[in-house]
Design a protein around this motif. Structure first.
Motif, PDB file in Angstrom:
ATOM      1  N   VAL A  26       0.835  -1.196   0.000  1.00  0.00           N
ATOM      2  CA  VAL A  26       0.000   0.000   0.000  1.00  0.00           C
ATOM      3  C   VAL A  26       0.873   1.250   0.000  1.00  0.00           C
ATOM      4  CG1 VAL A  26      -1.943  -1.155   1.165  1.00  0.00           C
ATOM      5  CG2 VAL A  26      -0.182  -0.024   2.532  1.00  0.00           C
ATOM      6  N   PRO A  27       0.343   2.372  -0.486  1.00  0.00           N
ATOM      7  CA  PRO A  27       1.106   3.622  -0.440  1.00  0.00           C
ATOM      8  C   PRO A  27       1.468   4.024   0.991  1.00  0.00           C
ATOM      9  CG  PRO A  27      -0.774   3.833  -1.921  1.00  0.00           C
ATOM     10  CD  PRO A  27      -0.942   2.537  -1.180  1.00  0.00           C
ATOM     11  N   ALA A  28       2.502   4.835   1.121  1.00  0.00           N
ATOM     12  CA  ALA A  28       3.023   5.242   2.427  1.00  0.00           C
ATOM     13  C   ALA A  28       1.957   5.878   3.321  1.00  0.00           C
ATOM     14  CB  ALA A  28       4.202   6.197   2.248  1.00  0.00           C
ATOM     15  N   GLY A  29       1.094   6.707   2.768  1.00  0.00           N
ATOM     16  CA  GLY A  29       0.058   7.354   3.568  1.00  0.00           C
ATOM     17  C   GLY A  29      -0.940   6.363   4.141  1.00  0.00           C
ATOM     18  N   VAL A  30      -1.288   5.355   3.355  1.00  0.00           N
ATOM     19  CA  VAL A  30      -2.198   4.304   3.826  1.00  0.00           C
ATOM     20  C   VAL A  30      -1.518   3.509   4.936  1.00  0.00           C
ATOM     21  CG1 VAL A  30      -3.351   2.149   3.154  1.00  0.00           C
ATOM     22  CG2 VAL A  30      -3.450   4.164   1.650  1.00  0.00           C
TER      23      VAL A  30
END
Length: 178
Positions: free
Chosen positions: A52-56
């Motif tokens: 998953v992306p870093a923010g998620v």
């Protein structure tokens, strides 16, 4: 996990060959829809891969607290890789866990966005549809995330068509009517 899903009831039945999508539009909806899926895997001592992306990742780590270390976190990089390579990475993970009789679950979110061409988005949807048939025999659940704020409407309009189930605010998967 105290105060979290106990592996039964709400998120506990999210084992087996579930292939569901979560469409979210805020960090709160991400937390309430996805944390129970991860918590159920942690409670069951499953191997969990979250691409998953870093923010998620940051949002979900904040909910899981010290248990977040039980998740193998990776960033997707799909926008810069071939879909076949990504498909094989996920298939291989599920196959390896199945062969080792290790319970596992997979959480993914692609990093394609509105800048990508319609052909690439259509290919990604075919990837999602094929994964239902190819990954099902391994018997592990996997959930795909779609951020309504980032993903183009032309992709979101088809999410229900390529995912047999959807995870909503009720946590339990519901059949996709699309």
């Amino acid at each position: 996990m105290t105060g979290r899903s106990n592996g039964r009831g709400e998120a506990g039945h999210l084992g087996g060959s579930l292939h569901a999508a979560v469409v979210y539009d805020s960090e709160d909806s991400l937390r309430t829809r996805v944390a129970p899926f991860l918590e159920a895997g942690i409670d069951r001592k499953e191997t969990i891969l979250a691409v998953v992306p870093a923010g998620v990742q940051q949002t979900l780590r904040s909910v899981l607290g010290g248990h977040a270390d039980r998740v193998q976190w990776r960033e997707p990089g799909l926008a810069h890789r071939g879909l076949g390579e990504v498909f094989e990475e996920f298939r291989s993970f599920l196959a390896d866990q199945h062969a080792a009789t290790t319970p596992a679950r997979l959480l993914t979110e692609n990093d394609l966005d509105s800048e990508d061409d319609p052909g690439r988005l259509a290919a990604y949807l075919r990837f999602e549809a094929a994964s239902t048939e190819v990954f099902r025999p391994y018997g592990h659940p996997w959930v795909c995330l779609y951020d309504r704020r980032r993903h183009p409407a032309q992709l979101l309009d088809h999410v229900g068509e390529v995912h047999p189930q959807l995870l909503t605010d009720r946590v339990r998967p519901v059949p996709s009517t699309d």
